[in-house]
Write an enzyme that holds these catalytic residues in place. Structure first.
Site, PDB file in Angstrom:
ATOM      1  N   GLU D 150       0.854  -1.192   0.000  1.00 46.99           N
ATOM      2  CA  GLU D 150       0.000   0.000   0.000  1.00 46.99           C
ATOM      3  C   GLU D 150       0.885   1.235   0.000  1.00 46.99           C
ATOM      4  OE1 GLU D 150      -2.740  -0.307   3.243  1.00 46.99           O
ATOM      5  OE2 GLU D 150      -3.469  -2.263   2.575  1.00 46.99           O
ATOM      6  N   ALA D 153       2.774   1.615   3.035  1.00 48.13           N
ATOM      7  CA  ALA D 153       3.479   0.447   3.561  1.00 48.13           C
ATOM      8  C   ALA D 153       4.280  -0.198   2.451  1.00 48.13           C
ATOM      9  CB  ALA D 153       2.485  -0.562   4.146  1.00 48.13           C
ATOM     10  N   GLN D 318      47.783  -6.565 -13.614  1.00 48.68           N
ATOM     11  CA  GLN D 318      48.629  -5.451 -14.072  1.00 48.68           C
ATOM     12  C   GLN D 318      48.968  -5.528 -15.560  1.00 48.68           C
ATOM     13  OE1 GLN D 318      48.680  -7.029 -11.260  1.00 48.68           O
ATOM     14  NE2 GLN D 318      49.875  -6.032  -9.656  1.00 48.68           N
ATOM     15  N   GLU D 405      10.333  -7.613  -4.031  1.00 47.58           N
ATOM     16  CA  GLU D 405      10.446  -8.791  -3.160  1.00 47.58           C
ATOM     17  C   GLU D 405      11.564  -8.619  -2.121  1.00 47.58           C
ATOM     18  OE1 GLU D 405       9.084 -12.290  -4.067  1.00 47.58           O
ATOM     19  OE2 GLU D 405       7.831 -11.582  -5.723  1.00 47.58           O
TER      20      GLU D 405
END
Lengths: 365, 428, 365, 428
Positions: D150, D153, D318, D405
């Site tokens: 929401e 939230a 290098q 997620e």
């Protein structure tokens, strides 16, 4: 003496540009980005700030001298409002500033007054080429002297306002050195792509591919005439502009995400009260400060004719490009899902932020 | 005003002179004292003391060369009687950077009042200043140190447990406690023949119930009975700089050696005021980090030049070698970190509030000096890792920059509070 | 099948090595570091774990086959105790493992039983050379075939136990390829520095400079005889060992700083309860896991004869070296002032942690 | 057991097949749908639906291809009747990686139950599963979605304000609230002719006073009156995947559509259990990030190869060019991130607790896929920045991996709690 306060004049200018950036550019930015066009009246209003005009001597229609520091301050402020807008408003400088700095007397007299004295009108320059290892000091666009004229061959990318530009300043490789050439819009062999370039960012800025096929240029149209120009100085100026714009965009993203973090609640507190977020913001601010100072120093060196300017402009541009990516990425991260949607400007700033690694040549101070 | 990046002449001169000092007096001793921990570099100390005296105390090195010493008032305006802008902090920063380029451990062994004198300067009365600070202009090199950290209190100074109680009969303060990480504590307290008598400034509570308001600093003269240097730390780097643990058991100190008010209610801001000297030192500590990083960076470039590797500035990153790219990235870090130091001290000189810039410069210096020195060791491969060269030492020395006088984390907190406008309670 | 559980045998080995690492190596590490010497009886105890013995077939005195995965697991555990100790205990492998894997039948019969069957005795190999861009595939120590013998010329660095070693395996450039040569301690032209190498880390390991001046070697002493050896495979094995050791040291530093952060209070809470510290630890753990898996995969590829083993061992070694520096540096940072003093081991681990970028060649699995 | 890195055959097969699908069905459409936001890729959806059906629902793509779908039980053991180790999650991860390599936006448009079905699977009764999940094996492609976030939230699910009250008369739930960031919300709820009827799973509180214990999920069928897709978000990337804002005003839902107990006291663990499905999805989301990163990485290597730039693996750093060094560093990131995903799903398949590994894989994937894609765009210069190629799109697409997620920050918190043994209260 060391000193870090802008002059009073500069301070006034900063305030004026900031006002324009905040009240005009920023509110128009999202629409301009999505529609691909910044309203001309907004560009015109930016032009009225007189940034370019103030950097060109009275003799040629302006009312001042170029100051790289002042230019850098102005570009930062303007890019703080919107990068594409800043690049649009300042596009004529791409053509006028090199002429003002290094043009022959004739070139100055021919072009500067007409650019500077009227309204904003499209002039531009063509530097970038389409290669992953594009190197402004090793251009693939070639200039050759043939029968008393220069012939230009090659292809340029990301040329702002190319389609409507009255004239372009085309950078090309002349015997291993980058030099600039004034090309009129009607020049034969000059072809401008129908389609605009589509990039990840700065979509409000009309950019075109420009092809040059045996474009013949009178020798008088070489920037600086016979003796040419000191391209390294112009490149330094473009790099400082790039760094200044990067600082402006990064600062916009920093401030926006800082304010968001102070507003947004999670788990009962403002997210800015979480060390994880607060530390990110602290590092963003620190990096911005670091690159701003590096960029200022390079600009000051350019103004005072120090040899280091060329190298330091390169360092500032390189560092600021990395910084802008880091800062804008973090701004998106701080906003989370809201950072990813186009309701907020930070995703746009992140897309713009990535551009500084490859957009040197779209601004000059 | 305007934006300018010219080092003021006295700064440039100091850099020039101190480069020679660093090359002649510090670099040749770097390895020896790294390998002979806790040996005091007497020759160096005596030479530096004489040199500083000869030059009037402030041409060769700042009179109070320590991070926390505010520049003497007269130095701020000495150029032309106050007409030019003050450059005292700028001068100190440049001196510290130049000397740390030489050897940051030996820099810490520079005679003078250090943090101890700074505390007297900040929190003491004019009489106390006169009484305690004169010694640093004497014939013998003399040291002073600050004792604040305790085993149970690192960054959290409010957790200090050392206690000072007033013996009403003798009007002496009786101090009990254990202090650690006292930089120069041994040279400040132990009575070496070659040194003048120094002192340590001990932080203690006169009223534990009052929290920070009860915290006071006490000047404890060298050799005071009941006070002992119980340990000299063995450290990863800056080994020539002694780091002492000091125990105080019923140590008696004259009443007048308290800095600030002897009662709690009259001086609630004493602690804050003294702590503010720490803020002032942040860009100076940052300057030492820049000095170490520059040492490593220049060493790398010299080694590369020996192999005919010259950095092609100006190329797009995609055309660079990995080495060139690293060198360029290091130079960006190094130059910008130095500019941040300069800006922060310039603000201090001009009495502009610089809490944000001071902490940012420390954050950045701590970051970049560890990154640069670690990268230099990596890039030099076996040469970097070997103690035949100094690169590995600089990597060890550099790390302390991000730890002392506020860790990188504490300074990030300070920066964050500044930019967010939060109090300590709002952002912990 | 993917699978991430060591075999039961490996699990038992891990536990045994871990016990030795925790109870013997770790407690002795600081003294060994400061005095420059790890007591022989501790080395002897590590030798009794039988790591090398278990990787050499019975025919030659051992009781198993080389498994790179098993070796990597063991090296990680041992380096978790102490890097210098791990390198000391396993030093004879530097000589024996290449012979076991690629030696001629004669070489195996001559050397392996005597190394494997008795107590720990010093054998070693010389790979590293003193150059900032040292490249194991482009050695400056040269082998030339002269009159039916090889002649070795050059200088080697960081050769463990060189002074007392019974024999060395010297890597040298033979017609552009790296090959290995067995050199007896008494070989003429072989000179070993009086002074030990002094490095930033691993000071408990006796390392020497070794000079070869026209050292004549019978052709039979070339590793693998006439046909030589597949050096890339040995190098992969050394790189995996390097990565495994890096993971072990990093994990030691991670666990130590994690435990410290859970103990140490500041501002009324444990510092581990501060997001700034907790996030550092989370990232350290994540990086360790990432490099451990990369290193395991390379080891498994080596065991199963995959072509990718050579490349992936390189990736694992490169990545693990960076990771070890990051993790050990952060461990010091988490301990703050306590991290900087030699009362705690983290500063030693940080010094050792930097070594992985240049110490490939001091361990093999 | 032992340590092995061979992809199980079904996994390798899936990777092989899906590479072709990605190349043929996804890549050619990537740019078009990026530029035509909110246009539904019907041809692709219908093709994928038929293909999946033709292949028995799980050969071409997992039956529930969404991040949070647990693999069907029969798939876990299908190789040889349960004797071989289960590989269901491994298969899904490999499929998701392969399809995301094609186009992570189009991957999200793969027909199936997605997160909505996963919630039914995790928190519903056997009857509910049968009733609500059968549709995904029907003739028409069908979608379901999860509505949890929401506006007030984000990561803090306990702050959900949507309310479900029971109408005692009609025995219906009456739901009111506003949901945002519903992935696939439009295709799951809006009744398009070409789609089967989908549903959304709406999280709401049946008792705000009970906090998390009062949180329940409700199956809300497509087209339910009172429910409206009020907005389709315009996003930086994964534009073909619709992200809806959904408003519920007195939306009436049958009593039996509640997942879990209708009263608070009987089912205190419902929320936790459902939240656990999120844990299971972390390595799968991580897999999508790896897929996008690999797309960008391989594209870069192809462009370099065209210019005869081949990476010289094995050289000391290098001796490398800047490009080679970047490519090597990217490959280290990419390979190790994939191994972390594999380990986490392998643990899930073998019912080993994997909360730590799952979150670590998500942290790392979020990091490396943003870093790699951003670097690829930089390295390709004008080619990288141009919309003529897909590199810039992958950079935009990748960024969501570190956000949805569980942001990188939330996952770091989870990792930290795991390694420190802290509860949520101990480490906030």
């Amino acid at each position: 003496m060391y000193s870090f306060d802008p002059t009073e004049e500069q301070q006034m200018l900063i305030e004026a540009v900031n006002k324009y950036a905040a009240n005009d550019l920023r509110p128009a930015a999202r629409n301009a980005e999505e529609s691909g066009e910044l309203p001309r009246k907004i560009i015109a209003k930016g032009w009225e700030l007189g940034l370019l005009q103030a950097s060109i001597p009275e003799t040629y229609g302006g009312f001042g001298e170029r100051s790289a520091v002042t230019g850098a301050l102005a570009v930062e402020e303007m890019a703080f409002g919107d990068l594409a807008g800043a690049l649009a408003v300042t596009a004529p400088s791409l053509f006028a500033t090199p002429i003002s700095l290094m043009g022959s007397e004739e070139q100055k007299r021919e072009y500067l007054p007409r650019i500077v004295e009227g309204e904003w009108s499209p002039y531009t320059a063509a530097l970038i080429e389409y290669a992953f290892d594009f190197d402004p000091n090793d251009l693939k666009t070639i200039a050759t002297l043939e029968d008393g004229r220069y012939s230009l061959n090659g292809e340029k990318a990301f040329v702002s306002f190319a389609k409507e530009a009255q004239a372009l300043l085309v950078y090309a490789n002349l015997d291993g050195q980058t030099q600039a050439f004034i090309v009129a819009k009607e020049a034969e062999g000059l072809s401008i792509s129908e389609e605009r370039e589509k990039l990840m960012g700065v979509n409000a800025l009309p950019l075109y591919r420009v092809k040059l096929t045996n474009v013949k240029i009178p020798v008088a149209n070489r920037l600086g005439g016979e003796s040419g120009c000191a391209f390294e100085q112009l490149l330094a100026s473009m790099r400082i502009a790039n760094a200044a714009a990067a600082v402006g965009v990064a600062n916009a993203a920093f401030e926006y995400s800082r304010d968001y973090a102070k507003e947004r609640e999670a788990f009962g507190v403002k997210i800015a009260q979480k060390q994880a977020i607060a530390f990110m913001l602290a590092e963003m601010r620190t990096e911005i400060e670091a690159m701003r100072l590096l960029m200022w120093e390079a600009a000051w060196e350019l103004d005072t004719g120090r040899e280091d300017a060329v190298k330091d402009a390169y360092l500032a541009s390189t560092g600021a490009a990395d910084m802008a990516m880091m800062v804008t990425d973090r701004a998106v991260q701080i906003l989370g899902g809201h950072g990813y949607i186009r309701d907020h400007p930070v995703e746009m700033w992140m897309r713009n932020g990535r551009g500084f690694a490859m957009l040197t040549g779209l601004a000059i101070i | 005003m305007s934006i300018e990046f010219d080092a003021p002449k006295p700064v440039a001169n100091a850099q020039f002179v101190l480069k020679t000092v660093a090359e002649e007096m510090m670099r040749p001793n770097s390895r020896y004292f790294d390998e002979h921990e806790h040996e005091i570099p007497w020759d160096y100390i005596e030479f530096m003391h004489s040199a500083m005296k000869a030059m009037g105390g402030n041409s060769l090195a700042p009179r109070e060369p320590s991070p926390s010493s505010p520049p003497p008032e007269d130095e701020r305006h000495r150029d032309d009687g106050g007409k030019r802008p003050p450059i005292g902090y700028q001068l100190i920063a440049a001196q510290m950077e130049a000397l740390s380029w030489g050897d940051v451990g030996l820099y810490h062994c520079l005679p003078g009042g250090g943090l101890g004198a700074a505390a007297v300067h900040a929190a003491g009365s004019p009489e106390q200043r006169e009484k305690f600070l004169a010694r640093f202009h004497g014939d013998k090199p003399t040291f002073a140190a600050m004792c604040i950290t305790e085993a149970g209190a690192g960054s959290d100074n409010s957790a200090i447990r050392t206690r000072a109680t007033l013996d009403e009969k003798t009007k002496e303060w009786v101090i009990n406690g254990e202090k650690i990480f006292v930089t120069g504590g041994d040279k400040s307290f132990t009575e070496y023949e070659k040194l003048g008598r120094g002192f340590i400034v001990v932080w203690a509570s006169i009223d534990p119930a009052a929290g920070r308001a009860g915290m006071r600093a006490f000047v404890v003269e060298g050799g005071t009975p009941g006070v002992r240097v119980v340990k000299l730390e063995h450290k990863m780097g800056i080994r020539v700089s002694d780091t002492a643990a000091i125990s105080l058991v019923d140590a008696r100190v004259p009443f007048e050696n308290i800095l600030g008010s002897p009662t709690v209610d009259q001086n609630p801001t004493g602690f804050k005021k003294a702590m503010a000297t720490f803020d002032a030192t942040r860009p100076l500590v940052a300057a030492t980090g820049v000095g170490v990083a520059r040492a490593a960076f220049e060493f790398l470039k010299e080694r590369l030049a020996e192999r005919e590797i010259h950095i092609r500035y100006g190329l797009p990153r995609q055309k660079l070698t990995s080495i060139e790219r690293d060198v360029i990235d290091m130079e960006i870090m190094l130059k910008s970190a130095w500019l941040m130091v300069i800006k922060a001290v310039w603000m201090a000189d001009n009495k502009k509030p610089n809490a944000l810039e001071a902490s940012m410069s420390k954050v950045r210096s701590g970051d970049i000096c560890t990154k640069i020195t670690q990268k230099v060791v990596e890039m030099l491969g076996p040469l970097g890792y070997s103690r035949e060269f100094l690169a590995e030492k600089w990597m060890r020395d550099a790390k302390i920059t991000d730890i002392y006088e506020g860790t990188g984390q504490i300074n990030r907190l300070v920066v964050a509070r500044q930019i967010l406008g939060y109090s300590g309670a709002e952002l912990r």
